[in-house]
Every structure is written in C-alpha cells, then in structure tokens.
Design a protein around this motif. Structure first.
Motif, short mmCIF file in Angstrom:
data_model
loop_
_atom_site.label_atom_id
_atom_site.label_comp_id
_atom_site.label_asym_id
_atom_site.label_seq_id
_atom_site.Cartn_x
_atom_site.Cartn_y
_atom_site.Cartn_z
N TYR A 1 0.86 -1.18 0.00
CA TYR A 1 0.00 0.00 0.00
C TYR A 1 0.89 1.23 0.00
O TYR A 1 1.75 1.39 0.88
N LEU A 2 0.70 2.10 -0.98
CA LEU A 2 1.55 3.28 -1.13
C LEU A 2 0.90 4.51 -0.52
O LEU A 2 -0.27 4.80 -0.77
N CYS B 1 4.10 9.59 -3.93
CA CYS B 1 3.26 8.60 -4.63
C CYS B 1 2.18 9.24 -5.50
O CYS B 1 1.47 8.54 -6.22
N CYS B 2 2.05 10.56 -5.42
CA CYS B 2 1.10 11.25 -6.29
C CYS B 2 1.49 11.13 -7.76
O CYS B 2 0.67 11.38 -8.65
N GLU C 1 2.60 3.32 -9.05
CA GLU C 1 2.16 2.03 -8.50
C GLU C 1 2.35 0.88 -9.48
O GLU C 1 2.64 -0.25 -9.09
N ASP C 2 2.20 1.18 -10.79
CA ASP C 2 2.36 0.13 -11.81
C ASP C 2 3.81 -0.34 -11.90
O ASP C 2 4.08 -1.54 -12.03
N PHE D 1 0.90 -7.28 -5.65
CA PHE D 1 -0.21 -6.36 -5.85
C PHE D 1 0.04 -5.06 -5.08
O PHE D 1 0.33 -5.08 -3.88
N THR D 2 -0.04 -3.93 -5.79
CA THR D 2 0.27 -2.63 -5.19
C THR D 2 -0.92 -1.69 -5.35
O THR D 2 -1.39 -1.45 -6.47
N HIS D 3 -1.39 -1.17 -4.21
CA HIS D 3 -2.55 -0.27 -4.22
C HIS D 3 -2.12 1.13 -3.80
O HIS D 3 -1.34 1.30 -2.86
#
Length: 281
Positions: free
Chosen positions: A234-235, A240-241, A246-247, A256-258
C-alpha cells in the motif's frame, strides 16, 4: 464486494471528505478538536477532526524545513505549524489544543525530540508521537501487508501481520531524488523541478524519466520484504502522487500494489486519528 475493496472505498471517501474541508471547513462547534501534524520533507500538513473523529478542516504548505525525514530548520518549522494552526483556528472559530505528530520509522532516537518540540512550540499539547507508516494504517486499516510511505527524502516501510507492525525500516530515497533527476534532465533549477513534477499534467511525460528512481525504490522495498510473506503493498506519501508509480512498483516487486486517492493526505489523517486528550511528557 470484498473486505479489501471496502477498505479502499472507506479510505478514498475519507480523503475526499478531507479535501472538501481543506477547501471549505465545517464549523460545527465540536466539544474538542484533534489535530494531526505531518512535518513532511516537501510539505507540512495539518488535519483536524471533530469530537467524532470526522474531518472538519485542514491546511498544508510546501516548506523546506525537513530533509530526509529530519528537522533542519527548527524555527522555520515552528513558524509554519503555528501559522497553519492559527489559520485553521480562525476558520473554525475555535482553539486547537490537542495535536499528534509522526516521524519516519526508526528515527525516534535521532529526531523525535525535535518533532515533539516543534509541535509543542507551535502551541499544541502533544498527545501522541508515532511512526508514519503506522499512522497511515489508522486510515488504511491493513491487517496483513506492507505500508510504503514515500516522502520527500526517504522511503519508510512497515510490515503488518494480523494488524500489528512486525518490521519497520527507512531508507534515503524519495521525492527529492525525483526533483534532482528532473532538474538534470530538463536543465531546470531544483525549485523549478519541484514545481514541475507536482503538476499532474506533466506526469505522463515524466514517468519514463523517473522510472530508474522508482525502480530503485522498488529494490529497497524488495530488500526489506524478502524475509516476510507480503502479498499486498500500500503506497502513501506525497511522492506517490506521481501517476503510474504504482504500476512500476507492482511490476518490479511482483506484488499487488494499491495507491489510495491522494496519498499525500493518508498519513496526516492517520496522525489525527491517533490524537487524544492525554498529553505525553
């Protein structure tokens, strides 16, 4: 809808509510207000909740008072926090007494005193001081996984199992490094690069330029999670904006990254949720 999806929706709705009250505070004459103070490398954020822990006001200011997670301009930091506090008190027509703050994981010996002193000198009674990814999880509500807080100077990682933090780390790579790369690639000053990267319309163009730094952050994440069974990342944090970060992280970690809506506001809201009416020494 799965429990995970419900958590995402709760988190994103909370952030939307906070964005709304940043623009238009809710003057409700609450019996008490809880304030989260997030002293970021690039941005200082104050999040205010009412007696029911609902967002009622917020303010932020870009400031160069913290570097690599450490307070470097003590007087400047006090001034920014005090001014934001006074601005919100005018809007709410109320005094903000109780405040909580956070520090990068693993820096409590080095910097907790400075952060504590800044918040108290700005006029708050400090009621809690916790690490940033743990604060973020007050909003995310993760039971198992890794919270990765990518700030201006550092990347903080907290690994959770059954809702408990079992591992924390903090490494020097973050948004400052993005700005240095943009500055070099475009022949801009550091300040111009900071402003350029904040504009969402520039993100598609910047992503290939910044990909090596994001891959470095991915390798830091891989290094710290390798001995843990992490199935979700989780970012959070202002860096992270960057659209698409995230990809790249998901591709490089294979996990999996959310990324929540507006990850810059997750930690300050979590800090505010950690605020009480009991001062700490």
């Amino acid at each position: 809808m799965s429990k995970r999806d419900l958590n995402y929706e709760y988190c994103d709705q909370l952030i939307r509510d906070f964005e709304d009250v940043v623009e238009q505070p809710i003057v409700s004459k609450s019996s008490v207000y809880y304030t989260g103070v997030d002293l970021g490398t690039a941005c200082v954020v104050l999040a205010v909740l009412d007696e029911n822990y609902k967002p009622v006001a917020g303010a932020y200011r870009y400031a160069d008072v913290v570097r690599d997670g450490m307070v470097v301009d003590y007087i400047g930091a006090i001034k920014v926090v005090r001014e934001l506090k006074q601005e919100l008190e005018v809007k709410l027509d109320a005094e903000l007494i109780y405040g909580a703050a956070a520090i990068p994981p693993g820096t409590d010996i080095l910097d907790s005193g400075a952060v504590k002193n800044v918040v108290q000198a700005a006029g708050f009674e400090l009621t809690n001081l916790l690490d940033e990814p743990t604060a973020a999880n007050k909003v995310l509500g993760i039971q198992n996984g890794a919270v990765v807080d990518i700030g201006g100077g550092t990347t903080g990682i907290s690994i959770l199992k059954n809702g408990e933090v079992v591992y924390i780390a903090d490494e020097p790579t973050g948004g400052t490094h993005f700005s240095l790369v943009v500055s070099g690639a475009y022949g801009m000053s550091f300040k111009e690069a900071e402003l350029y990267k904040r504009e969402p319309r520039n993100h598609k163009e910047l992503l290939p330029v910044l990909k090596p730094v994001v891959e470095k952050i991915s390798s830091i994440i891989n290094q710290h999670i390798k001995n843990h069974d992490v199935k979700e990342i989780y970012l959070v944090g202002g860096t992270c904006c960057l659209t698409g970060i995230e990809d790249i992280i998901e591709k490089n970690t294979g996990i999996f990254t959310h990324k929540p809506q507006n990850p810059m506001f997750v930690t300050p809201l979590g800090i505010a949720f950690s605020c009480t009416q009991e001062s700490i020494d």
